[in-house]
Design a protein around this motif. Structure first.
Motif, PDB file in Angstrom:
ATOM      1  N   ARG A  61       0.632  -1.344  -0.092  1.00 54.24           N
ATOM      2  CA  ARG A  61       0.246   0.191  -0.306  1.00 54.24           C
ATOM      3  C   ARG A  61       0.909   1.193  -0.188  1.00 54.24           C
ATOM      4  NH1 ARG A  61      -4.672   0.085   4.182  1.00 54.24           N
ATOM      5  NH2 ARG A  61      -5.333   2.269   3.107  1.00 54.24           N
ATOM      6  N   CYS A  62       2.019   1.287   1.010  1.00 52.33           N
ATOM      7  CA  CYS A  62       2.560   2.542   1.048  1.00 52.33           C
ATOM      8  C   CYS A  62       3.425   2.751   0.244  1.00 52.33           C
ATOM      9  CB  CYS A  62       3.139   2.908   2.607  1.00 52.33           C
ATOM     10  SG  CYS A  62       4.136   4.042   3.079  1.00 52.33           S
ATOM     11  N   ILE A  63       4.514   1.611  -0.708  1.00 52.88           N
ATOM     12  CA  ILE A  63       5.892   1.998  -0.854  1.00 52.88           C
ATOM     13  C   ILE A  63       5.450   1.518  -2.838  1.00 52.88           C
ATOM     14  CG2 ILE A  63       7.814   0.851  -1.500  1.00 52.88           C
ATOM     15  CD1 ILE A  63       8.406   0.663   1.352  1.00 52.88           C
ATOM     16  N   ARG A  64       5.067   0.290  -2.676  1.00 51.52           N
ATOM     17  CA  ARG A  64       4.106   0.017  -4.209  1.00 51.52           C
ATOM     18  C   ARG A  64       3.189   0.730  -4.446  1.00 51.52           C
ATOM     19  NH1 ARG A  64       3.213  -6.171  -5.565  1.00 51.52           N
ATOM     20  NH2 ARG A  64       5.327  -6.154  -4.926  1.00 51.52           N
ATOM     21  N   GLY A  65       2.163   1.391  -4.104  1.00 50.47           N
ATOM     22  CA  GLY A  65       1.764   2.471  -4.883  1.00 50.47           C
ATOM     23  C   GLY A  65       1.853   3.996  -5.127  1.00 50.47           C
ATOM     24  N   ALA A  66       3.074   4.197  -3.906  1.00 46.01           N
ATOM     25  CA  ALA A  66       3.610   5.243  -4.106  1.00 46.01           C
ATOM     26  C   ALA A  66       4.994   5.339  -5.402  1.00 46.01           C
ATOM     27  CB  ALA A  66       4.208   5.687  -2.800  1.00 46.01           C
ATOM     28  N   THR A  67       5.463   4.231  -5.495  1.00 49.45           N
ATOM     29  CA  THR A  67       6.118   4.197  -6.807  1.00 49.45           C
ATOM     30  C   THR A  67       6.043   3.664  -8.008  1.00 49.45           C
ATOM     31  OG1 THR A  67       7.077   2.600  -6.094  1.00 49.45           O
ATOM     32  CG2 THR A  67       7.819   4.108  -5.117  1.00 49.45           C
ATOM     33  N   ALA A  68       4.339   3.726  -7.917  1.00 47.96           N
ATOM     34  CA  ALA A  68       3.822   3.079  -9.357  1.00 47.96           C
ATOM     35  C   ALA A  68       3.550   3.487 -10.640  1.00 47.96           C
ATOM     36  CB  ALA A  68       1.975   3.073  -8.846  1.00 47.96           C
ATOM     37  N   ASP A  69       4.246   4.757 -10.562  1.00 48.39           N
ATOM     38  CA  ASP A  69       4.283   6.252 -11.677  1.00 48.39           C
ATOM     39  C   ASP A  69       5.732   6.032 -12.020  1.00 48.39           C
ATOM     40  OD1 ASP A  69       5.232   7.067  -9.502  1.00 48.39           O
ATOM     41  OD2 ASP A  69       3.830   9.222 -10.360  1.00 48.39           O
ATOM     42  N   ALA A  70       6.275   5.587 -11.129  1.00 47.53           N
ATOM     43  CA  ALA A  70       8.433   5.333 -11.420  1.00 47.53           C
ATOM     44  C   ALA A  70       8.377   5.652 -13.275  1.00 47.53           C
ATOM     45  CB  ALA A  70       8.771   4.332 -10.757  1.00 47.53           C
ATOM     46  N   ALA A  71       7.819   4.059 -13.653  1.00 44.17           N
ATOM     47  CA  ALA A  71       8.422   3.679 -15.075  1.00 44.17           C
ATOM     48  C   ALA A  71       7.552   5.127 -16.172  1.00 44.17           C
ATOM     49  CB  ALA A  71       7.513   2.657 -15.801  1.00 44.17           C
ATOM     50  N   ARG A  72       6.422   5.972 -15.448  1.00 48.18           N
ATOM     51  CA  ARG A  72       6.143   7.113 -16.661  1.00 48.18           C
ATOM     52  C   ARG A  72       7.268   8.113 -16.555  1.00 48.18           C
ATOM     53  NH1 ARG A  72       2.179  10.729 -15.597  1.00 48.18           N
ATOM     54  NH2 ARG A  72       1.285   9.386 -13.925  1.00 48.18           N
ATOM     55  N   THR A  73       7.278   8.048 -15.229  1.00 47.52           N
ATOM     56  CA  THR A  73       8.527   9.188 -14.906  1.00 47.52           C
ATOM     57  C   THR A  73      10.263   9.010 -15.394  1.00 47.52           C
ATOM     58  OG1 THR A  73       7.382   9.632 -12.598  1.00 47.52           O
ATOM     59  CG2 THR A  73       9.844  10.402 -13.343  1.00 47.52           C
ATOM     60  N   ARG A  74      10.127   7.803 -16.155  1.00 44.75           N
ATOM     61  CA  ARG A  74      11.552   7.513 -16.571  1.00 44.75           C
ATOM     62  C   ARG A  74      11.316   7.981 -17.650  1.00 44.75           C
ATOM     63  NH1 ARG A  74      11.903   3.080 -13.095  1.00 44.75           N
ATOM     64  NH2 ARG A  74      10.886   1.406 -14.629  1.00 44.75           N
ATOM     65  N   GLU A  75       9.874   7.390 -18.356  1.00 37.85           N
ATOM     66  CA  GLU A  75       9.768   7.011 -19.299  1.00 37.85           C
ATOM     67  C   GLU A  75      10.057   9.142 -20.205  1.00 37.85           C
ATOM     68  OE1 GLU A  75       6.277   6.742 -22.746  1.00 37.85           O
ATOM     69  OE2 GLU A  75       6.918   5.930 -21.107  1.00 37.85           O
ATOM     70  N   PHE A  76       9.812   9.626 -19.207  1.00 42.78           N
ATOM     71  CA  PHE A  76       9.491  11.549 -19.665  1.00 42.78           C
ATOM     72  C   PHE A  76      10.594  11.927 -19.833  1.00 42.78           C
ATOM     73  CE2 PHE A  76       8.965  15.961 -17.953  1.00 42.78           C
ATOM     74  CZ  PHE A  76       8.228  15.888 -19.335  1.00 42.78           C
ATOM     75  N   VAL A  77      11.830  11.580 -18.108  1.00 40.48           N
ATOM     76  CA  VAL A  77      12.247  12.701 -18.416  1.00 40.48           C
ATOM     77  C   VAL A  77      13.381  11.815 -19.607  1.00 40.48           C
ATOM     78  CG1 VAL A  77      14.819  11.881 -17.330  1.00 40.48           C
ATOM     79  CG2 VAL A  77      12.621  12.709 -16.080  1.00 40.48           C
ATOM     80  N   GLU A  78      13.829  10.605 -19.584  1.00 45.36           N
ATOM     81  CA  GLU A  78      14.913  10.522 -20.756  1.00 45.36           C
ATOM     82  C   GLU A  78      14.488  10.580 -22.166  1.00 45.36           C
ATOM     83  OE1 GLU A  78      14.063   6.466 -20.688  1.00 45.36           O
ATOM     84  OE2 GLU A  78      15.177   5.734 -19.082  1.00 45.36           O
ATOM     85  N   GLY A  79      13.557  10.496 -22.292  1.00 48.71           N
ATOM     86  CA  GLY A  79      12.754  11.731 -23.488  1.00 48.71           C
ATOM     87  C   GLY A  79      13.382  13.426 -23.909  1.00 48.71           C
ATOM     88  N   PHE A  80      13.391  13.385 -22.450  1.00 45.68           N
ATOM     89  CA  PHE A  80      13.542  15.154 -22.647  1.00 45.68           C
ATOM     90  C   PHE A  80      15.524  15.601 -22.620  1.00 45.68           C
ATOM     91  CE2 PHE A  80      15.259  18.629 -19.913  1.00 45.68           C
ATOM     92  CZ  PHE A  80      14.430  19.527 -20.619  1.00 45.68           C
ATOM     93  N   VAL A  81      15.918  14.480 -21.621  1.00 42.74           N
ATOM     94  CA  VAL A  81      17.008  15.055 -21.756  1.00 42.74           C
ATOM     95  C   VAL A  81      18.274  14.343 -23.389  1.00 42.74           C
ATOM     96  CG1 VAL A  81      19.229  12.959 -20.433  1.00 42.74           C
ATOM     97  CG2 VAL A  81      16.946  14.026 -19.492  1.00 42.74           C
ATOM     98  N   ASP A  82      17.311  12.755 -24.070  1.00 38.42           N
ATOM     99  CA  ASP A  82      17.839  12.566 -25.433  1.00 38.42           C
ATOM    100  C   ASP A  82      17.871  14.129 -26.034  1.00 38.42           C
ATOM    101  OD1 ASP A  82      18.288  10.281 -25.966  1.00 38.42           O
ATOM    102  OD2 ASP A  82      16.371   9.829 -25.458  1.00 38.42           O
ATOM    103  N   ASP A  83      16.751  14.687 -25.827  1.00 42.39           N
ATOM    104  CA  ASP A  83      16.320  16.622 -26.717  1.00 42.39           C
ATOM    105  C   ASP A  83      17.706  16.791 -26.363  1.00 42.39           C
ATOM    106  OD1 ASP A  83      15.396  18.006 -28.820  1.00 42.39           O
ATOM    107  OD2 ASP A  83      13.771  17.828 -27.592  1.00 42.39           O
TER     108      ASP A  83
END
Length: 552
Positions: free
Chosen positions: A148-170
């Motif tokens: 409930r506390c850890i896995r739920g709070a980090t569920a959007d980690a994959a989406r965060t990585r995808e957005f940051v990587e796309g911006f850093v590439d540019d």
């Protein structure tokens, strides 16, 4: 007789003045580094040797006087025996003084670096073995808390990585388009490292750490000089290295036209016929310390921040958000600021590859408690982040499905983070926790890491950390560890190096050690109530991150 009495009184007064309990030394602080301890011990050894020679001469003189007194006693009778007895008392007092001085050295001098297990009496008394008397929540409570506390709070980690990587590439592509291949650094593709890419990030907001390797323009290259490469380095420089700028296989920077006499009909394509400027002069001014061929971390920070600023100005019109530096003393601490007021931090860390391995020299680490503190701006930390990520990935494939190893690390890291917010940072950091987990993964069988054994493995991790604190010794997982499988691909120099103690600062910094131990045991006391409270409801600091920003 009067002379002998005077000598005895003089020796007794000197012994009293030097007694450590009656007149303690004023300067009893421990030097801030192990080099100071070694120099102090060497100076003390020389003083004791001189004192020993003086005492031997004194004993020889007393022996000669004793023989003379014995001869005089045969002639003078009882009066000679009295003089001999006073000389005997003088000798005994000298021996007593020497014993007091030796006792003082043994009990009041600073501990030697080779004895990291000292000062065990500084540990708080919690019933001998605190973890044995501490009841952690059962595996059902731990599992519910993690879900409930850890896995739920980090569920959007994959989406965060995808957005940051796309911006850093540019961003990096824009940086490359602004670089001059003849005079500027060549920036390579980024490498994701750290907890976000090892799937155990727990702190909010989620932060991506990205290595950005860079190399100098041809014909220059970087040559790494490790602390374990045979050169003599101070103890506080172990784990670091220096990077020298060289040309090809030559250690001396410079263009070939500076060393070879060109014919009248030949020109240097870089400089022309009469130019005396080297092609790398600008690069050396950009990255190296003054009057030194070694790359300076502060110069790298200035270059990297300037390059990122220029690159962002080139692409800023494409994005519906602003980009700012999060920490000015970090080269690539960046923060995306959305129009809604929310933000997304990430770290671009300029690194230099060590030869052909997956080792990288890091100029700066993100802020926070860290076992690493460079001695100078020309010392670069050797990072094993890529090897650590690869090792955890390999171990995850070998462990049972749904293994609890990362869950243990997440819970321990969560407890440490909450304790740091409560009582302030200590000498412990999440890297210490990960190091303990890596050691346990080699020490235990794969079957011991099933999901149903979460409570026992968490207990093992905390017990291992407690024992390491008591001994002030936690070895780096890769450096000098012969148990690491050869398939990991570590350089042989690293495998043969002496083990590196990550808890070495605790040996000298007693205040930091005491605070760390107190904070650790306070964390253990608070763990059951904290886990139970977070299992029932999610506090307000675990809201989700902002949605992905729109790209214009």
């Amino acid at each position: 007789m009067a002379l002998g009495l005077f000598r005895v009184c003089l020796v007794v007064v000197t012994a009293i003045i030097n007694h450590p309990l009656l007149f303690p030394r004023e300067n009893t602080t421990v030097p801030e580094n192990e080099e100071g301890i070694i120099r102090q011990m060497q100076a003390r050894q020389e003083e004791l040797q001189l004192e020993q020679l003086r005492l031997e001469e004194e004993v020889a003189r007393l022996a000669a006087e004793k023989e003379a007194l014995e001869e005089a006693a045969e002639e003078a009778g009882p009066q000679g025996e009295a003089h001999a007895s006073w000389d005997l008392w003088s000798t005994l007092c000298m021996i007593l003084f020497l014993m007091i001085e030796v006792w003082r050295q043994d009990h009041q001098d600073a501990p030697s670096p080779e004895c990291p297990g000292g000062d065990e009496d500084e540990l708080p008394a919690l019933g001998g073995a605190p973890l044995q008397g501490l009841t952690l929540p059962d595996k059902a409570t731990l599992g519910r808390f993690h879900e409930r506390c850890i896995r739920g709070a980090t569920a959007d980690a994959a989406r965060t990585r995808e957005f940051v990587e796309g911006f850093v590439d540019d961003l990096l592509e824009a940086l490359r388009s602004l670089c001059n291949r003849d005079t500027d650094m060549e920036v390579e593709d980024f490498i994701g490292v750290g907890s976000m890419y090892e799937n155990w990030q727990v702190d909010r907001p989620l932060v991506c750490d990205l290595f950005v390797p860079f190399v100098p323009p041809e014909p220059y290259r970087f040559r790494a000089e490790l602390w374990c490469s045979g050169r003599s380095v101070p103890l506080d420089c172990q784990g670091f290295g220096q990077i020298k700028v060289v040309q090809g296989d030559d250690d001396t920077p410079g263009c070939i036209c500076d060393k070879t006499k060109l014919g009248e009909d030949m020109l240097c394509l870089l400089h022309g016929k009469n130019s005396l400027v080297r092609p790398g002069a600008k690069m050396e001014d950009l990255l190296c310390a003054k009057t030194s061929p070694y790359v300076d971390t502060m110069q790298v920070m200035k270059w990297f921040q300037t390059a990122l600023t220029r690159a962002w100005h080139r692409i800023a019109r494409k994005y519906d958000f602003d980009l700012a530096f999060g920490q000015l003393d970090m080269p690539g601490s960046l923060k995306i600021k959305f129009r809604s007021g929310k933000f997304m931090p990430f770290n671009l860390i300029p690194v230099i590859q060590c030869e052909d391995s997956d080792l990288y020299f890091v100029s700066h680490l993100p802020k926070g408690p860290s076992p690493w503190s460079p001695a100078s701006s020309m010392d670069w930390l050797l990072s094993f982040a890529v090897y650590e990520r690869h090792f955890l990935r390999v171990m995850s494939k070998a462990l049972p499905e749904g293994a609890c190893h990362l869950s243990c690390l997440q819970i321990a890291s969560f407890l440490l983070s909450k304790q740091s917010r409560l009582t302030g940072p200590s000498g412990l950091c999440s890297y210490h926790l990960k190091t303990v987990l890596l050691h346990l993964l080699l020490a235990r069988q794969a079957a011991d890491w099933t999901a149903g054994q979460l409570d026992m493995r968490l207990h093992d991790l905390l017990r291992f950390l407690e024992k390491s604190l008591q001994e002030k010794k936690l070895h780096h997982f890769f450096i000098g560890n012969r148990r690491v499988p050869e398939v990991a691909g570590l350089p042989e120099a690293i495998r043969r190096a002496e083990p590196l103690n990550l808890f070495r600062p605790f040996i000298l910094q007693r205040g930091l050690y005491r605070k760390t131990v107190d904070s650790f045991y306070e964390m253990l006391k608070n763990a059951p109530a904290l886990i139970s409270e977070y299992s029932l409801h999610l506090p307000s600091d675990h809201t989700s991150l902002p949605p992905k920003a729109a790209v214009l």
